[in-house]
Design a protein around this motif. Structure first.
Motif, PDB file in Angstrom:
ATOM      1  N   THR A   1       0.834  -1.200   0.000  1.00 53.71           N
ATOM      2  CA  THR A   1       0.000   0.000   0.000  1.00 53.71           C
ATOM      3  C   THR A   1       0.872   1.256   0.000  1.00 53.71           C
ATOM      4  OG1 THR A   1      -1.777  -1.168   1.161  1.00 53.71           O
ATOM      5  CG2 THR A   1      -1.807   1.244   1.263  1.00 53.71           C
TER       6      THR A   1
ATOM      7  N   SER B   1      -7.551   4.495  -3.948  1.00 55.89           N
ATOM      8  CA  SER B   1      -8.850   5.158  -3.991  1.00 55.89           C
ATOM      9  C   SER B   1      -8.957   6.327  -3.019  1.00 55.89           C
ATOM     10  CB  SER B   1      -9.978   4.161  -3.748  1.00 55.89           C
ATOM     11  OG  SER B   1      -9.919   3.656  -2.428  1.00 55.89           O
TER      12      SER B   1
ATOM     13  N   TRP C   1     -16.413   2.095  -1.291  1.00 56.57           N
ATOM     14  CA  TRP C   1     -15.317   1.407  -1.985  1.00 56.57           C
ATOM     15  C   TRP C   1     -15.612   1.303  -3.469  1.00 56.57           C
ATOM     16  CZ3 TRP C   1     -16.365  -3.064  -4.642  1.00 56.57           C
ATOM     17  CH2 TRP C   1     -17.536  -3.712  -4.315  1.00 56.57           C
TER      18      TRP C   1
ATOM     19  N   ILE D   1      -7.618  -5.135  -8.876  1.00 58.43           N
ATOM     20  CA  ILE D   1      -8.563  -4.713  -7.840  1.00 58.43           C
ATOM     21  C   ILE D   1      -7.817  -4.126  -6.651  1.00 58.43           C
ATOM     22  CG2 ILE D   1     -10.258  -5.548  -6.156  1.00 58.43           C
ATOM     23  CD1 ILE D   1     -11.073  -7.635  -8.334  1.00 58.43           C
ATOM     24  N   ARG D   2      -6.736  -4.782  -6.230  1.00 53.99           N
ATOM     25  CA  ARG D   2      -5.980  -4.300  -5.072  1.00 53.99           C
ATOM     26  C   ARG D   2      -5.429  -2.902  -5.334  1.00 53.99           C
ATOM     27  NH1 ARG D   2      -0.907  -7.148  -2.233  1.00 53.99           N
ATOM     28  NH2 ARG D   2      -0.440  -7.829  -4.332  1.00 53.99           N
ATOM     29  N   THR D   3      -4.826  -2.686  -6.479  1.00 53.97           N
ATOM     30  CA  THR D   3      -4.228  -1.391  -6.782  1.00 53.97           C
ATOM     31  C   THR D   3      -5.284  -0.294  -6.808  1.00 53.97           C
ATOM     32  OG1 THR D   3      -2.489  -2.473  -8.042  1.00 53.97           O
ATOM     33  CG2 THR D   3      -2.810  -0.131  -8.444  1.00 53.97           C
ATOM     34  N   LYS D   4      -6.433  -0.573  -7.404  1.00 51.82           N
ATOM     35  CA  LYS D   4      -7.497   0.434  -7.447  1.00 51.82           C
ATOM     36  C   LYS D   4      -7.989   0.779  -6.045  1.00 51.82           C
ATOM     37  CE  LYS D   4      -9.158  -0.092 -12.087  1.00 51.82           C
ATOM     38  NZ  LYS D   4     -10.226   0.560 -12.817  1.00 51.82           N
ATOM     39  N   MET D   5      -8.073  -0.210  -5.178  1.00 46.82           N
ATOM     40  CA  MET D   5      -8.551   0.054  -3.822  1.00 46.82           C
ATOM     41  C   MET D   5      -7.495   0.771  -2.987  1.00 46.82           C
ATOM     42  SD  MET D   5     -10.856  -3.266  -2.963  1.00 46.82           S
ATOM     43  CE  MET D   5     -11.628  -2.507  -1.550  1.00 46.82           C
ATOM     44  N   GLN D   6      -6.220   0.477  -3.215  1.00 47.43           N
ATOM     45  CA  GLN D   6      -5.152   1.115  -2.439  1.00 47.43           C
ATOM     46  C   GLN D   6      -5.061   2.606  -2.707  1.00 47.43           C
ATOM     47  OE1 GLN D   6      -1.889  -1.322  -3.734  1.00 47.43           O
ATOM     48  NE2 GLN D   6      -1.832  -2.443  -1.814  1.00 47.43           N
TER      49      GLN D   6
ATOM     50  N   SER E   1     -13.714   3.370  -6.229  1.00 46.34           N
ATOM     51  CA  SER E   1     -12.394   3.006  -6.753  1.00 46.34           C
ATOM     52  C   SER E   1     -12.483   2.325  -8.100  1.00 46.34           C
ATOM     53  CB  SER E   1     -11.646   2.105  -5.755  1.00 46.34           C
ATOM     54  OG  SER E   1     -12.329   0.892  -5.603  1.00 46.34           O
TER      55      SER E   1
ATOM     56  N   LYS F   1      -5.834  -1.436   3.184  1.00 44.41           N
ATOM     57  CA  LYS F   1      -6.827  -1.195   2.145  1.00 44.41           C
ATOM     58  C   LYS F   1      -6.602  -2.147   0.984  1.00 44.41           C
ATOM     59  CE  LYS F   1      -8.909   3.237   1.835  1.00 44.41           C
ATOM     60  NZ  LYS F   1      -8.975   4.517   1.255  1.00 44.41           N
ATOM     61  N   GLY F   2      -7.664  -2.696   0.487  1.00 43.33           N
ATOM     62  CA  GLY F   2      -7.556  -3.586  -0.658  1.00 43.33           C
ATOM     63  C   GLY F   2      -7.024  -4.966  -0.309  1.00 43.33           C
TER      64      GLY F   2
END
Length: 182
Positions: free
Chosen positions: A49, A163, A177, A156-161, A180, A94-95
């Motif tokens: 993150t 956001s 969420w 998905i992880r990168t977009k949530m991190q 994101s 996050k994520g």
């Protein structure tokens, strides 16, 4: 006991335990991968993150251009400090859900795929014979099978991190969420 070509003593009964039911063998093949996936994410997620935030909103990046200085990250410790203050300490995780499930599935696929491919390629070889190209091929097969799972979960992880930081940078405050993915 018998001797292998290298002179090492080997007990053939240790190569396979006959009384273990097949379903247990499958579980024992998958379980190390699943537990490895959990440990990998729970330890590494905060670092990932921080890295992602620095890449997107770090000093000197395009994402940081024109932003107020308090919104730009200058170091890893700065990321931790600002995220903890603005989003809470748990925001470093996050994520986590997507890669956690993804890595459990990824390594749950990786280990058995490697084992089955290696067994197939080494069928007929002397027990314990080391063949680097067959191990390489088994690893490649396992990696190819795992990439089907890892690519979407990493997205998905990168977009949530990022956001929270991107939403704040745009001046829009939301807890959803779903934002994101826009």
């Amino acid at each position: 006991m018998s001797c292998t070509a290298g002179g090492q003593a080997m007990n053939e009964t240790l190569m396979e335990v006959e009384h273990t039911p097949p379903v247990h063998k499958r579980v024992l093949d998958i379980l190390p991968g699943v537990s490895g996936g959990v440990a990998r994410i729970m330890v590494g997620q905060p670092f990932d993150t921080i890295k992602t935030r620095l890449q997107v909103l770090g000093k000197g990046t395009i994402g940081a251009a024109g932003m107020p200085p308090e919104m730009v990250y200058t170091s890893g410790l700065d990321v931790v400090r600002k995220m903890a203050k603005a989003e809470g300490a748990l925001s470093l995780y996050k994520g986590t859900v997507a890669p956690l499930l993804g890595n459990m599935l990824l390594l749950g696929i990786h280990f058995p795929t490697f084992h089955k491919t290696r067994s197939y390629l080494e069928a007929g070889d002397a027990p314990g014979a080391f063949t680097p190209w067959k191990i390489l091929a088994a690893g490649a097969a396992a990696g190819a099978a795992g990439s089907v799972v890892s690519s979407p979960t990493e997205l998905i992880r990168t977009k949530m991190q990022v956001s929270g930081g991107l939403i704040r940078a745009a001046g829009v405050w939301t807890k959803s969420w779903r934002s994101s993915f826009n």
